[in-house]
Design a protein around this motif. Structure first.
Motif, PDB file in Angstrom:
ATOM      1  N   ILE A   9       0.849  -1.194   0.000  1.00  0.00           N
ATOM      2  CA  ILE A   9       0.000   0.000   0.000  1.00  0.00           C
ATOM      3  C   ILE A   9       0.882   1.240   0.000  1.00  0.00           C
ATOM      4  CG2 ILE A   9      -1.731   1.338   1.267  1.00  0.00           C
ATOM      5  CD1 ILE A   9      -2.699  -1.256   2.513  1.00  0.00           C
ATOM      6  N   VAL A  10       0.496   2.203  -0.826  1.00  0.00           N
ATOM      7  CA  VAL A  10       1.144   3.512  -0.819  1.00  0.00           C
ATOM      8  C   VAL A  10       0.183   4.479  -0.138  1.00  0.00           C
ATOM      9  CG1 VAL A  10       2.122   5.375  -2.198  1.00  0.00           C
ATOM     10  CG2 VAL A  10       2.333   3.002  -2.993  1.00  0.00           C
ATOM     11  N   PHE A  11       0.643   5.075   0.959  1.00  0.00           N
ATOM     12  CA  PHE A  11      -0.132   6.098   1.648  1.00  0.00           C
ATOM     13  C   PHE A  11       0.313   7.451   1.106  1.00  0.00           C
ATOM     14  CE2 PHE A  11       0.086   2.556   4.606  1.00  0.00           C
ATOM     15  CZ  PHE A  11      -1.244   2.379   4.909  1.00  0.00           C
ATOM     16  N   VAL A  12      -0.640   8.295   0.776  1.00  0.00           N
ATOM     17  CA  VAL A  12      -0.341   9.629   0.254  1.00  0.00           C
ATOM     18  C   VAL A  12      -0.949  10.654   1.205  1.00  0.00           C
ATOM     19  CG1 VAL A  12      -0.657  11.249  -1.662  1.00  0.00           C
ATOM     20  CG2 VAL A  12      -0.335   8.799  -2.138  1.00  0.00           C
ATOM     21  N   LEU A  44      -1.656  11.052  -8.350  1.00  0.00           N
ATOM     22  CA  LEU A  44      -0.828  10.016  -7.724  1.00  0.00           C
ATOM     23  C   LEU A  44      -1.593   8.709  -7.565  1.00  0.00           C
ATOM     24  CD1 LEU A  44       1.112  12.087  -5.041  1.00  0.00           C
ATOM     25  CD2 LEU A  44       2.060  10.999  -7.093  1.00  0.00           C
ATOM     26  N   SER A  45      -2.857   8.784  -7.188  1.00  0.00           N
ATOM     27  CA  SER A  45      -3.677   7.572  -7.078  1.00  0.00           C
ATOM     28  C   SER A  45      -3.738   6.850  -8.419  1.00  0.00           C
ATOM     29  CB  SER A  45      -5.094   7.910  -6.619  1.00  0.00           C
ATOM     30  OG  SER A  45      -5.093   8.360  -5.292  1.00  0.00           O
ATOM     31  N   GLY A  83      -0.580  -1.351 -10.371  1.00  0.00           N
ATOM     32  CA  GLY A  83      -1.072  -2.402  -9.492  1.00  0.00           C
ATOM     33  C   GLY A  83      -0.887  -2.178  -7.999  1.00  0.00           C
ATOM     34  N   LEU A  84      -0.594  -0.955  -7.589  1.00  0.00           N
ATOM     35  CA  LEU A  84      -0.421  -0.678  -6.161  1.00  0.00           C
ATOM     36  C   LEU A  84      -1.732  -0.202  -5.548  1.00  0.00           C
ATOM     37  CD1 LEU A  84       2.968   1.239  -6.368  1.00  0.00           C
ATOM     38  CD2 LEU A  84       2.615  -1.025  -5.351  1.00  0.00           C
ATOM     39  N   GLN A  85      -1.962  -0.581  -4.297  1.00  0.00           N
ATOM     40  CA  GLN A  85      -3.088  -0.037  -3.550  1.00  0.00           C
ATOM     41  C   GLN A  85      -2.690   1.346  -3.049  1.00  0.00           C
ATOM     42  OE1 GLN A  85      -5.221  -2.526  -0.675  1.00  0.00           O
ATOM     43  NE2 GLN A  85      -3.767  -4.156  -1.208  1.00  0.00           N
ATOM     44  N   VAL A  86      -3.674   2.236  -2.933  1.00  0.00           N
ATOM     45  CA  VAL A  86      -3.400   3.607  -2.505  1.00  0.00           C
ATOM     46  C   VAL A  86      -4.432   4.027  -1.464  1.00  0.00           C
ATOM     47  CG1 VAL A  86      -3.107   6.008  -3.257  1.00  0.00           C
ATOM     48  CG2 VAL A  86      -2.619   4.145  -4.849  1.00  0.00           C
ATOM     49  N   GLU A  87      -3.954   4.699  -0.430  1.00  0.00           N
ATOM     50  CA  GLU A  87      -4.838   5.357   0.528  1.00  0.00           C
ATOM     51  C   GLU A  87      -4.393   6.804   0.617  1.00  0.00           C
ATOM     52  OE1 GLU A  87      -5.849   3.595   4.281  1.00  0.00           O
ATOM     53  OE2 GLU A  87      -5.521   1.583   3.482  1.00  0.00           O
ATOM     54  N   ALA A 101       3.660  -4.531   3.410  1.00  0.00           N
ATOM     55  CA  ALA A 101       4.707  -3.619   2.946  1.00  0.00           C
ATOM     56  C   ALA A 101       4.038  -2.337   2.473  1.00  0.00           C
ATOM     57  CB  ALA A 101       5.508  -4.258   1.819  1.00  0.00           C
ATOM     58  N   SER A 102       4.603  -1.202   2.870  1.00  0.00           N
ATOM     59  CA  SER A 102       3.991   0.066   2.513  1.00  0.00           C
ATOM     60  C   SER A 102       5.027   1.175   2.537  1.00  0.00           C
ATOM     61  CB  SER A 102       2.837   0.398   3.468  1.00  0.00           C
ATOM     62  OG  SER A 102       3.274   0.397   4.801  1.00  0.00           O
TER      63      SER A 102
END
Length: 139
Positions: free
Chosen positions: A18-21, A32-33, A40-44, A61-62
């Motif tokens: 997960i990528v947190f923004v 960015l999302s 293929g990355l999850q984003v919050e 992993a993030s």
């Protein structure tokens, strides 16, 4: 925000990272999302550091893509608060108003990268891949 729990679900690499923004500009959040989801990355996404502090980090992993200038707690101050709380997540800073002392502070605090806006999509993706791999190695 609390320290991530120890995994009971096997290795973190088995689950999607997960990528947190944390960014207050809606158009940048959207861009960015779309960029991260396209590979293929999850984003919050969060509009402020305090908004992110209300949640818990999942045991995957993030990394954190963090704007330097935010309403309330700045990105650099948020980095310091996370370290004090023993929350270890690789951070990629981005800013449209960076200077050398700011960059030095971020990197000394353990940031993976410091990108100035506008940045190339590939530079951001490269930094995120590096940060996620760093987080997988720390798990």
């Amino acid at each position: 925000m609390t320290e991530r729990p120890k995994s009971t679900h096997g290795p973190t690499s088995a689950r999607d990272p997960i990528v947190f923004v944390v960014e207050d500009d809606v158009s940048i959040c959207r861009a960015l999302s779309n960029l991260f989801q396209s590979v293929g990355l999850q984003v919050e996404v969060f509009g402020s550091a305090s908004e992110m502090l209300q949640g818990k980090l999942p045991d995957v992993a993030s990394c954190l893509v963090l704007d330097v200038r935010l309403p309330g707690l700045s990105g650099l101050d948020f980095q310091t608060e996370l370290a004090k709380a023993n929350v270890h997540i690789p951070i990629i800073f981005m800013t449209g108003h960076g200077d050398i002392p700011m960059t030095v502070r971020a990197m000394k605090g353990g940031a993976v990268d410091f990108l100035t806006k506008p940045f190339r999509d590939q530079d951001m993706l490269d930094a995120v891949v590096k940060a996620i791999e760093r987080d997988r190695g720390a798990a």
